[in-house]
Scaffold this active site. Structure first.
Site, PDB file in Angstrom:
ATOM      1  N   ASN A  90       0.868  -1.173   0.000  1.00  0.00           N
ATOM      2  CA  ASN A  90       0.000   0.000   0.000  1.00  0.00           C
ATOM      3  C   ASN A  90       0.903   1.220   0.000  1.00  0.00           C
ATOM      4  OD1 ASN A  90      -2.849  -1.101   0.393  1.00  0.00           O
ATOM      5  ND2 ASN A  90      -1.648  -2.195   1.959  1.00  0.00           N
ATOM      6  N   GLU A  91       1.132   1.727  -1.198  1.00  0.00           N
ATOM      7  CA  GLU A  91       2.070   2.836  -1.357  1.00  0.00           C
ATOM      8  C   GLU A  91       1.423   4.142  -0.887  1.00  0.00           C
ATOM      9  OE1 GLU A  91       4.888   1.939  -1.818  1.00  0.00           O
ATOM     10  OE2 GLU A  91       5.294   0.755  -3.611  1.00  0.00           O
ATOM     11  N   PRO A  92       2.225   5.202  -0.684  1.00  0.00           N
ATOM     12  CA  PRO A  92       1.650   6.492  -0.294  1.00  0.00           C
ATOM     13  C   PRO A  92       0.492   6.866  -1.220  1.00  0.00           C
ATOM     14  CG  PRO A  92       4.025   6.596  -0.185  1.00  0.00           C
ATOM     15  CD  PRO A  92       3.694   5.253  -0.758  1.00  0.00           C
TER      16      PRO A  92
END
Ligand code: F6R
Length: 652
Positions: free
Chosen positions: A178-180
Site C-alpha cells: 500500500n504505497e503512499p
C-alpha cells in the site's frame, strides 16, 4: 513534525532500552513502540508472541490465522519460529496464513516470487499443511485480478479474520504494497509500485528495469481488520518513517500512520530504527535525563542547530526555553557549557588522521607516536574505501603511513550483465587477435558469454560469470589504490558473500579467520572499518561482525594494545554530529581528487545495478554528506571547511 505530546505511560521494552526513563513521561508516540538493542532480540520476542498465540489456539482447538510479510525484516522471526518447531516441538498444523502481497506478474517458482521466499524462509521447514497457506497469485490474467482480490478478502473473512498480522515498513512508509496515497478503506487489489519501492529492490532483480511495476497487495482495511498487528523495523533507513508513522499525523502519504487508529498494534524496532523518535533523539523533551557528557554534547549541538545559532552564542534563556534548565542547574552556566562543548568539537578536527608527528597530542583524536603507522582500511565492497573515506585514505598515504586496503567481499553481484559482457568480449577478441591459446581460460570466458546471452531475468549467475564480475570490480579497486598511491591491497573474498544473490550465507568461522589472519600479519596501529549499517542488504553489518569477531579473538595479543579502531560512514548514512570523534577536513581540490578516485569504479557509475532508494550516484552522495558535515561544524560556530569525513572510535 512535532505533534502535541500526550501524558501517557512510556512504552519501554523489558530489555532496559529505556533511556533511564521511568514512570509517567511525556510521549509523542501514538503507537506503542518497543525499542530493542538489536533486531535479533526483538525478533525473538515477536516469534515468542506468535508461538504463544499458535499454542493457545491449539488448546482451544482452533486455527491460528496469521498474516505474513516478506522482505528482510521478518526473516529472523521466521528463523526463530523454525527453531522453535525443531527444538520445542511447536506445531504449525493449526496455522493458516495469508501473505500480504506478491509482485505482478510473477511465476511462483521465480527466485523473486514471494511464494518461493515464504517456502524457503518458513513453510518448507515446519509442519504447516500445504493447503493452509495463501499468497496473492502473480499469474492470474489481468481481467481476473479484481475477482481474485475479492475472493482473497472473502477467504480471510470466512476464516474469521486475521489473528496476528506481521508487517514491515517501506522506506516510503508503505505497509504491504500500500504505497503512499493508499486509502484507509482500500481492500486487496493491484497496485502500481512507487519508484522508491522498485529502486529498493533493484539489486535483487539485477537492475531497476527488471523490477515488476505492479503488485497485488492486501488493502489497508484488510490489515486494519486484523486482531493484532505487529510491525518490524530495523536500521537507520527506517528511522524517518518510524518517526512519521508513530509521532506524525495520520496521513495517506505515510500509510503506516493509519495504524495509530488500530486498537491492538505494536511496533518492534531496533535502536537504529528508533533513532529519530523524540524520546531517543531529544530525550530531555520527554523526561528527566542524566546529563552526562555525551548527553550534554548531544543536547547542545541539537540546540545550536535548531536555533541556527553558533554554540558560543547560546544564552541561558535558550537553554531554559528548550527544556534544558536542569542541565544548567547541574552543570554551571551557559557560558561554561558552551565553551566546554565547543572545545570538544574543536578537538575532533584534524588534518592528521594518523596522528601529527612530534606534536602535543593531548587534545588530538590520534596519537603522535609511532609517527609512521601501519593501517588496515577494511572496505566491505570494493569501493567503500574511496567513497566513505577517500580524503582520509589519501592523507594517510600522503603522510607516509603504510596503508593496507582489505576488500572484504568481491562485490560481484553489483555488476550489470552488459558490463560483464563487454569485458568478456574484450578478452575473447584480444586472445583471437594475438592468437593466445589458453583453452581453459578461454572456456571460462566463452561459457560466461554463452550464459549471459541467454540468461533469464530470474536466473542466478554461474560461478564463471561471477568470477568475471568479481574481476571487473577487483580491477577498479586496484585502479583506485594506484591512484591514491598504495600497493598494499588484499582481496579477501569472504565466503559468506559468495551466493550469487542478495541473500547471503550466515557469517562463518572461515570469514572471521580470514580477517584475523590479515590483522595478525599486518599488526596495524589503526584499523578503519565501515560502521555504516544502513546499507540495504546488511553486507556492511556482516563485514563488521567478522571484524569484531576477529578483534575479540586477537584482543589479548601484545600488538593489539597499540591498535585503535575507527569506524567510518558515508555511502548510506552519516554519523550524528555529537557522535563524531575525528573529523578530517578536505579542501576543494581534495574533494575533486576524491571524486576522480570514485570514478575509477566505472561499473558502479551511470545507473548502477543497485541504487537503493537514493537516486544519487555514490560520488554525489559522498560529496553531499561530506560537505553536509562541514556545514554542520560551520553552523555550530567552528571553522568553515569545504568538506569533512567523520569517524567514531570503537573501543574493545
Ligand atoms: C513485504 C511487504 C513490504 C515490506 C517492506 C519492508 O511483504 O509487504 O511492505 O515489508 O517493503 O521491506 P524490508 O523488510 O525488506 O525492508
Amino acid at each position: 513534525m512535532i505533534t502535541e505530546p500526550l501524558m501517557i505511560q512510556t512504552q519501554v521494552a523489558d530489555n532496559g532500552m529505556s533511556n533511564g526513563m521511568v514512570g509517567q513521561a511525556i510521549t509523542y508516540e501514538k503507537i506503542p513502540t518497543q525499542i530493542y538493542a538489536d533486531s535479533k532480540d526483538a525478533s525473538r520476542a515477536v516469534a515468542q508472541e506468535i508461538a504463544d498465540l499458535i499454542r493457545s489456539k491449539q488448546k482451544e482447538g482452533k486455527n491460528c490465522i496469521l498474516g505474513l510479510a516478506t522482505g528482510s525484516s521478518p526473516k529472523t522471526v521466521y528463523a526463530q519460529l523454525i527453531k522453535m518447531h525443531r527444538e520445542e516441538g511447536l506445531s504449525f498444523r493449526n496455522v493458516v496464513s495469508f501473505n500480504l502481497d506478491e509482485y505482478y506478474p510473477m511465476q511462483p517458482d521465480s527466485i523473486h516470487s514471494y511464494v518461493r521466499f515464504m517456502r524457503e524462509q518458513l513453510f518448507d521447514h515446519v509442519d504447516m499443511p500445504k493447503e493452509n497457506y495463501f499468497i496473492p497469485d502473480g499469474t492470474v490474467p489481468p481481467a481476473m485480478i479484481n475477482d481474485f482480490a475479492q475472493r482473497y478478502d472473502n477467504k480471510i473473512n470466512a476464516m474469521g479474520g486475521i489473528d496476528f498480522q506481521l508487517l514491515g515498513i517501506g522506506g516510503n512508509g508503505h505497509i504491504g504494497f500500500n504505497e503512499p496515497g493508499s486509502l484507509i478503506n482500500s481492500r486487496t487489489r493491484l497496485m502500481t509500485l512507487d519508484h522508491s519501492t522498485r529502486a529498493a529492490t533493484a539489486m535483487e532483480f539485477g537492475g531497476l528495469h527488471n523490477v515488476p511495476k505492479k503488485a497485488i497487495t492486501m488493502g489497508v482495511s484488510t490489515i486494519m481488520n486484523a486482531k493484532r498487528v505487529v510491525l518490524l523495523a530495523w536500521g537507520e533507513r527506517k528511522a524517518t518513517m518510524i518517526r512519521s508513522s508513530v509521532e506524525g499525523p495520520v496521513t495517506e502519504l505515510v500509510p503506516a500512520s493509519y495504524l495509530q487508529a488500530h486498537p491492538n498494534v505494536a511496533f518492534f524496532v531496533d535502536v537504529r530504527a528508533a533513532s529519530e523518535l523524540t524520546r531517543v533523539k531529544t530525550p530531555w523533551l520527554v523526561d528527566t535525563v542524566e546529563w552526562n557528557n555525551s548527553m550534554i554534547k548531544k543536547a547542545v549541538t541539537h540546540l545550536s542547530l535548531t536555533l541556527d545559532k553558533p554554540i558560543l552564542k547560546l544564552t541561558t534563556k535558550d537553554y531554559n526555553d528548550n527544556g534544558m534548565s536542569d542541565m544548567l542547574a547541574a552543570h554551571g552556566s551557559a557560558y561554561d557549557i558552551n565553551i566546554n562543548v565547543f572545545n570538544q568539537l574543536q578537538h575532533t578536527i584534524t588534518g592528521w588522521p594518523g596522528g601529527k608527528p612530534n606534536a602535543d597530542d593531548t587534545y588530538r583524536p590520534e596519537r603522535a607516536h609511532p609517527a609512521k603507522k601501519r593501517v588496515i582500511l577494511f572496505s566491505p565492497h570494493p569501493d567503500d574505501d574511496i567513497i566513505s573515506m577517500g580524503g582520509t585514505f589519501q592523507r594517510l598515504v600522503d603522510q607516509g603511513h603504510e596503508v593496507h586496503v582489505a576488500y572484504q567481499t568481491s562485490g560481484n553481484i553489483a555488476v550489470a550483465d552488459d558490463e560483464a559482457f563487454r569485458f568478456i568480449d574484450f578478452v575473447v577478441d584480444y586472445n583471437q587477435r594475438f592468437q593466445i591459446e589458453s583453452p581453459a581460460a578461454m572456456k571460462i570466458f566463452e561459457d560466461a558469454k554463452a550464459f549471459l546471452k541467454k540468461k533469464k531475468d530470474s536466473e542466478i549467475d554461474t560461478p564463471d560469470v561471477r568470477y568475471v564480475k568479481g574481476l571487473i570490480r577487483r580491477g577498479e579497486a586496484k585502479a583506485t589504490c594506484r591512484f591514491v598511491g598504495t600497493e598494499h591491497f588484499h582481496f579477501l573474498d569472504m565466503p559468506f558473500y559468495e551466493t550469487g544473490t542478495v541473500q547471503k550465507k550466515p557469517i562463518g568461522t572461515e570469514d572471521v579467520k580470514i580477517i584475523a589472519e590479515l590483522i595478525e600479519k599486518v599488526k596495524p596501529h589503526q584499523i578503519y572499518a565501515a560502521g555504516d549499517f544502513a546499507d540495504p542488504h546488511g553486507t556492511h553489518k556482516v563485514c563488521w561482525d567478522a571484524i569484531e569477531g576477529a578483534l575479540s579473538q586477537l584482543k589479548h595479543k601484545n600488538f593489539m594494545k597499540d591498535c585503535w579502531v575507527w569506524l567510518y560512514r558515508g555511502a548510506w548514512a552519516e554519523w550524528d554530529i555529537h557522535e563524531i570523534e575525528m573529523a578530517v577536513p578536505m579542501s576543494p581540490d581534495q574533494v575533486m581528487k576524491k571524486r576522480m578516485g570514485i570514478f575509477k569504479h566505472q561499473s558502479q557509475k551511470d545507473g548502477v545495478v543497485f541504487q537503493g532508494d537514493d537516486s544519487r550516484e555514490f560520488w554525489q552522495r559522498a560529496e553531499e554528506r561530506n560537505s553536509g558535515t562541514a556545514h554542520l561544524y560551520d553552523q555550530l560556530g567552528l571553522a568553515e571547511y569545504e568538506a569533512m569525513e567523520a569517524f567514531v572510535r570503537w573501543h574493545f
